[in-house]
Design a protein around this motif. Sequence first.
Motif, short mmCIF file in Angstrom:
data_model
loop_
_atom_site.label_atom_id
_atom_site.label_comp_id
_atom_site.label_asym_id
_atom_site.label_seq_id
_atom_site.Cartn_x
_atom_site.Cartn_y
_atom_site.Cartn_z
N ALA A 154 32.41 -31.82 -20.17
CA ALA A 154 31.47 -32.89 -20.50
C ALA A 154 30.68 -33.33 -19.26
CB ALA A 154 32.23 -34.08 -21.09
N TYR A 155 31.35 -33.38 -18.12
CA TYR A 155 30.66 -33.75 -16.87
C TYR A 155 29.72 -32.64 -16.41
CZ TYR A 155 33.73 -37.80 -16.32
OH TYR A 155 34.37 -38.99 -16.49
N PHE A 156 30.16 -31.38 -16.56
CA PHE A 156 29.30 -30.26 -16.16
C PHE A 156 28.00 -30.25 -16.97
CE2 PHE A 156 33.32 -28.02 -14.71
CZ PHE A 156 33.02 -28.17 -13.37
N GLN A 157 28.10 -30.58 -18.25
CA GLN A 157 26.91 -30.62 -19.10
C GLN A 157 25.93 -31.69 -18.64
OE1 GLN A 157 28.61 -31.10 -22.98
NE2 GLN A 157 28.91 -28.91 -23.30
N GLN A 158 26.45 -32.78 -18.09
CA GLN A 158 25.58 -33.83 -17.55
C GLN A 158 24.96 -33.42 -16.22
OE1 GLN A 158 27.56 -37.69 -17.37
NE2 GLN A 158 28.88 -37.09 -19.07
N ALA A 159 25.65 -32.54 -15.48
CA ALA A 159 25.20 -32.20 -14.12
C ALA A 159 23.97 -31.31 -14.12
CB ALA A 159 26.34 -31.52 -13.37
N PHE A 160 23.90 -30.35 -15.03
CA PHE A 160 22.86 -29.33 -14.91
C PHE A 160 21.44 -29.84 -15.12
CE2 PHE A 160 26.63 -26.63 -15.69
CZ PHE A 160 26.64 -26.05 -14.44
N PRO A 161 21.20 -30.81 -16.03
CA PRO A 161 19.82 -31.35 -16.09
C PRO A 161 19.39 -32.02 -14.79
CG PRO A 161 21.05 -31.91 -18.08
CD PRO A 161 22.04 -31.30 -17.12
N LYS A 162 20.36 -32.50 -14.02
CA LYS A 162 20.01 -33.17 -12.75
C LYS A 162 19.51 -32.17 -11.70
CE LYS A 162 23.22 -36.96 -13.59
NZ LYS A 162 22.17 -37.90 -13.98
N TYR A 163 19.83 -30.89 -11.90
CA TYR A 163 19.26 -29.86 -11.01
C TYR A 163 17.74 -29.81 -11.14
CZ TYR A 163 23.62 -27.64 -9.49
OH TYR A 163 24.83 -27.37 -8.90
N ASP A 164 17.25 -30.08 -12.35
CA ASP A 164 15.79 -30.09 -12.55
C ASP A 164 15.13 -31.15 -11.67
OD1 ASP A 164 16.30 -28.17 -14.40
OD2 ASP A 164 15.68 -29.33 -16.15
N ALA A 165 15.74 -32.34 -11.62
CA ALA A 165 15.20 -33.42 -10.79
C ALA A 165 15.22 -33.05 -9.32
CB ALA A 165 16.00 -34.70 -11.02
N LEU A 166 16.30 -32.36 -8.90
CA LEU A 166 16.40 -31.93 -7.50
C LEU A 166 15.32 -30.90 -7.17
CD1 LEU A 166 18.27 -32.17 -4.93
CD2 LEU A 166 19.37 -30.10 -5.74
N ASN A 167 15.18 -29.89 -8.03
CA ASN A 167 14.17 -28.86 -7.78
C ASN A 167 12.75 -29.43 -7.85
OD1 ASN A 167 15.92 -26.78 -7.33
ND2 ASN A 167 15.96 -26.07 -9.45
N GLU A 168 12.56 -30.41 -8.74
CA GLU A 168 11.24 -31.05 -8.85
C GLU A 168 10.89 -31.78 -7.55
OE1 GLU A 168 8.83 -34.07 -11.87
OE2 GLU A 168 11.00 -33.76 -12.08
N SER A 169 11.88 -32.44 -6.98
CA SER A 169 11.66 -33.15 -5.71
C SER A 169 11.28 -32.18 -4.60
CB SER A 169 12.92 -33.93 -5.32
OG SER A 169 12.78 -34.53 -4.06
#
Length: 274
Positions: A154-169
Amino acid sequence: EVLFETLIPFLMASIIDKGVNTGDIHHIYKVGGIMIVAAFLGLLAGMAGGRYGAKASTGFAKNLRNAMFDRIQTYSFANIDHFSTAGLVTRLTTDVTNVQNAYQMMLRMMRAPASMVCAMVMAFAINARLASIYLVAVLILGIILFFIIRHATAYFQQAFPKYDALNESVQENVSAIRVVKAYVREEEETSKFKRASKNIYDIFVKAEKNVIWNAPIMMFTVYTCIILISWFGAKMIVVDSLTTGELMSLLAYCMNILMSLMMLSMIFVMISMS
């Protein structure tokens, strides 16, 4: 590799019962030689499995990236706006790497169920009463690991969309570096990147706090099984319903079975992530 690993404890029992206890040096040399050959062949099989597993997984990732890149070239502007450039970069890099790692672990560690089944069969063939301890331990451990993995996933599923924000930055900062410098926005961009990185860090720490319970629970189960098998096995040796060599083999199969279950739990985590 699994067959040779399963064979070695069985040969060790033969050395103890028919060689050491009877003083038959010739039998010890003969079976010891077979064990060395089996260990060497198992090593070769393991090396081959590792090599071809690495080639297969990296080749799979290469083909997947190429196919995804070709598909992205056909996207309309509406598609690109919908997925976002940062999201597409994440799919091509982080996500494909996770799939690659899961595939490699499946190829290398899917020996675990085979190893567990072979060790369980050999343990029941030696002594069904003592081997039933493994069966109970595997069922209890499997249930506990299932709940641990369920929470971690459940935590891993929350983590991966946050990679998009990191790459966008990163993408915005690199592509507009001149604008950032011209308007002296370095501190704001650095702060934005740190926030995105911290979000990923926090989620993964929560996930790992769940996964980390695998090791102590596994060790507790292993040593509990060893104590129970040693206790009941010693009593059975006294009444001649079990030999010393068979007890040693059962203890070796104990580690084999429970460590195989540990490998399976790691595979399920990686598959969930990918």
